[in-house]
Design a protein around this motif. Structure first.
Motif, PDB file in Angstrom:
ATOM      1  N   MET A  41      -9.287  38.558  35.206  1.00 53.60           N
ATOM      2  CA  MET A  41      -8.239  37.571  35.370  1.00 53.60           C
ATOM      3  C   MET A  41      -8.682  36.526  36.399  1.00 53.60           C
ATOM      4  N   ALA A  42      -8.312  35.281  36.116  1.00 49.62           N
ATOM      5  CA  ALA A  42      -8.662  34.180  37.006  1.00 49.62           C
ATOM      6  C   ALA A  42      -7.385  33.590  37.602  1.00 49.62           C
ATOM      7  N   LYS A  43      -7.413  33.307  38.869  1.00 49.60           N
ATOM      8  CA  LYS A  43      -6.291  32.670  39.556  1.00 49.60           C
ATOM      9  C   LYS A  43      -6.558  31.175  39.544  1.00 49.60           C
ATOM     10  N   ILE A  44      -5.591  30.399  38.995  1.00 47.86           N
ATOM     11  CA  ILE A  44      -5.788  28.958  38.859  1.00 47.86           C
ATOM     12  C   ILE A  44      -4.570  28.206  39.371  1.00 47.86           C
ATOM     13  N   ILE A  45      -4.754  26.907  39.586  1.00 46.94           N
ATOM     14  CA  ILE A  45      -3.665  26.004  39.966  1.00 46.94           C
ATOM     15  C   ILE A  45      -3.489  25.022  38.824  1.00 46.94           C
ATOM     16  N   LEU A  46      -2.295  24.961  38.269  1.00 54.12           N
ATOM     17  CA  LEU A  46      -2.022  24.026  37.178  1.00 54.12           C
ATOM     18  C   LEU A  46      -1.879  22.612  37.732  1.00 54.12           C
ATOM     19  N   THR A  47      -2.524  21.653  37.068  1.00 52.86           N
ATOM     20  CA  THR A  47      -2.407  20.254  37.473  1.00 52.86           C
ATOM     21  C   THR A  47      -1.499  19.481  36.522  1.00 52.86           C
ATOM     22  N   HIS A  48      -1.190  20.064  35.360  1.00 49.56           N
ATOM     23  CA  HIS A  48      -0.266  19.488  34.386  1.00 49.56           C
ATOM     24  C   HIS A  48       0.654  20.591  33.895  1.00 49.56           C
ATOM     25  N   GLU A  49       1.748  20.220  33.280  1.00 53.85           N
ATOM     26  CA  GLU A  49       2.642  21.204  32.684  1.00 53.85           C
ATOM     27  C   GLU A  49       1.990  21.779  31.438  1.00 53.85           C
ATOM     28  N   VAL A  50       1.984  23.105  31.328  1.00 55.23           N
ATOM     29  CA  VAL A  50       1.431  23.801  30.173  1.00 55.23           C
ATOM     30  C   VAL A  50       2.548  24.671  29.606  1.00 55.23           C
ATOM     31  N   SER A  51       2.882  24.453  28.349  1.00 56.00           N
ATOM     32  CA  SER A  51       3.975  25.175  27.720  1.00 56.00           C
ATOM     33  C   SER A  51       3.713  26.677  27.745  1.00 56.00           C
ATOM     34  N   GLY A  52       4.691  27.441  28.193  1.00 61.57           N
ATOM     35  CA  GLY A  52       4.583  28.883  28.236  1.00 61.57           C
ATOM     36  C   GLY A  52       3.830  29.425  29.434  1.00 61.57           C
ATOM     37  N   LEU A  53       3.314  28.535  30.276  1.00 62.72           N
ATOM     38  CA  LEU A  53       2.519  28.992  31.423  1.00 62.72           C
ATOM     39  C   LEU A  53       3.125  28.536  32.747  1.00 62.72           C
ATOM     40  N   GLY A  54       3.488  27.270  32.849  1.00 60.92           N
ATOM     41  CA  GLY A  54       4.070  26.765  34.086  1.00 60.92           C
ATOM     42  C   GLY A  54       3.949  25.263  34.174  1.00 60.92           C
ATOM     43  N   SER A  55       4.341  24.746  35.322  1.00 62.41           N
ATOM     44  CA  SER A  55       4.279  23.302  35.527  1.00 62.41           C
ATOM     45  C   SER A  55       3.293  22.983  36.647  1.00 62.41           C
ATOM     46  N   ALA A  56       3.062  21.714  36.869  1.00 66.44           N
ATOM     47  CA  ALA A  56       2.061  21.266  37.841  1.00 66.44           C
ATOM     48  C   ALA A  56       2.353  21.831  39.222  1.00 66.44           C
ATOM     49  N   GLY A  57       1.312  22.359  39.860  1.00 70.07           N
ATOM     50  CA  GLY A  57       1.447  22.918  41.194  1.00 70.07           C
ATOM     51  C   GLY A  57       1.646  24.419  41.212  1.00 70.07           C
ATOM     52  N   ASP A  58       1.886  25.040  40.068  1.00 68.84           N
ATOM     53  CA  ASP A  58       2.079  26.486  40.010  1.00 68.84           C
ATOM     54  C   ASP A  58       0.731  27.201  40.083  1.00 68.84           C
ATOM     55  N   VAL A  59       0.701  28.321  40.769  1.00 65.94           N
ATOM     56  CA  VAL A  59      -0.479  29.179  40.822  1.00 65.94           C
ATOM     57  C   VAL A  59      -0.219  30.343  39.872  1.00 65.94           C
ATOM     58  N   VAL A  60      -1.086  30.500  38.866  1.00 68.26           N
ATOM     59  CA  VAL A  60      -0.895  31.540  37.857  1.00 68.26           C
ATOM     60  C   VAL A  60      -2.194  32.295  37.630  1.00 68.26           C
ATOM     61  N   ASP A  61      -2.055  33.496  37.089  1.00 67.71           N
ATOM     62  CA  ASP A  61      -3.209  34.297  36.686  1.00 67.71           C
ATOM     63  C   ASP A  61      -3.332  34.224  35.175  1.00 67.71           C
ATOM     64  N   VAL A  62      -4.515  33.861  34.701  1.00 68.19           N
ATOM     65  CA  VAL A  62      -4.791  33.800  33.263  1.00 68.19           C
ATOM     66  C   VAL A  62      -6.129  34.481  33.007  1.00 68.19           C
ATOM     67  N   LYS A  63      -6.399  34.749  31.757  1.00 68.90           N
ATOM     68  CA  LYS A  63      -7.682  35.349  31.410  1.00 68.90           C
ATOM     69  C   LYS A  63      -8.794  34.330  31.637  1.00 68.90           C
ATOM     70  N   ASN A  64      -9.967  34.837  31.977  1.00 67.87           N
ATOM     71  CA  ASN A  64     -11.099  33.966  32.306  1.00 67.87           C
ATOM     72  C   ASN A  64     -11.445  33.004  31.177  1.00 67.87           C
ATOM     73  N   GLY A  65     -11.474  33.488  29.940  1.00 65.03           N
ATOM     74  CA  GLY A  65     -11.842  32.638  28.809  1.00 65.03           C
ATOM     75  C   GLY A  65     -10.845  31.521  28.574  1.00 65.03           C
ATOM     76  N   TYR A  66      -9.563  31.812  28.735  1.00 65.98           N
ATOM     77  CA  TYR A  66      -8.525  30.795  28.550  1.00 65.98           C
ATOM     78  C   TYR A  66      -8.695  29.683  29.582  1.00 65.98           C
ATOM     79  N   ALA A  67      -8.955  30.083  30.814  1.00 66.13           N
ATOM     80  CA  ALA A  67      -9.157  29.081  31.865  1.00 66.13           C
ATOM     81  C   ALA A  67     -10.430  28.284  31.627  1.00 66.13           C
ATOM     82  N   ARG A  68     -11.525  28.981  31.366  1.00 66.12           N
ATOM     83  CA  ARG A  68     -12.833  28.340  31.228  1.00 66.12           C
ATOM     84  C   ARG A  68     -12.940  27.480  29.973  1.00 66.12           C
ATOM     85  N   ASN A  69     -12.357  27.939  28.853  1.00 63.54           N
ATOM     86  CA  ASN A  69     -12.547  27.254  27.578  1.00 63.54           C
ATOM     87  C   ASN A  69     -11.432  26.287  27.205  1.00 63.54           C
TER      88      ASN A  69
END
Length: 149
Positions: A1-29
């Motif tokens: 799992m990768a910890k990331i900071i969203l810079t834009h709103e992503v449906s089903g994940l969060g809005s800009a400024g949120d810190v979320v955990d996602v799978k490495n491939g989803y973040a990287r690709n």
């Protein structure tokens, strides 16, 4: 799992400024190449406050505008002209970009295609609905008619 900071709103994940955990491939690709997120770090955590402050200032100014636009969108049926063949079957599908262009063509203003969510895959002419996220608190149900071009 990768910890990331969203810079834009992503449906089903969060809005800009949120810190979320996602799978490495989803973040990287997906998220990093499109500029939707940045990797989390202690230094980047300081950027979160500036992202949230900018979003809050923008949201406060646009809440009333979003509510007014939502009222206009829900009371209007948009027309989306698409190339079609026999019996109303489309050449391709209707995309969120087509709905966003129809909103602009109707004179209601411009919206970002990333804020349009189609509830189903559209392959024939007819009347359909989409959800437009105008603000964190305001969603508009938009009715549109797909017609042959």
């Amino acid at each position: 799992m990768a910890k990331i900071i969203l810079t834009h709103e992503v449906s089903g994940l969060g809005s800009a400024g949120d810190v979320v955990d996602v799978k490495n491939g989803y973040a990287r690709n997906f998220l990093f190449p499109r500029g939707f997120a940045t990797p989390w770090s202690r230094g980047a955590e300081k950027q979160i406050e500036s992202i949230k402050n900018a979003r809050a200032a923008r949201d406060l100014a646009s809440l009333e505008d979003a509510q007014a636009l939502a009222a206009k969108l829900t009371s209007t049926t948009l027309t989306v002209p698409v190339k079609s063949g026999a019996e109303g079957r489309l050449f391709g599908t209707v995309r969120a970009e087509d709905v966003a262009k129809a909103v602009q063509a109707s004179g209601l203003g411009s919206i970002d295609k990333r804020r349009v969510e189609l509830t189903q895959r559209i392959k024939t002419t007819g009347v359909y609905q989409a959800v437009v996220r105008l603000h964190e608190e305001v969603n508009a149900n938009v009715e549109f008619e797909v017609v042959p071009a």
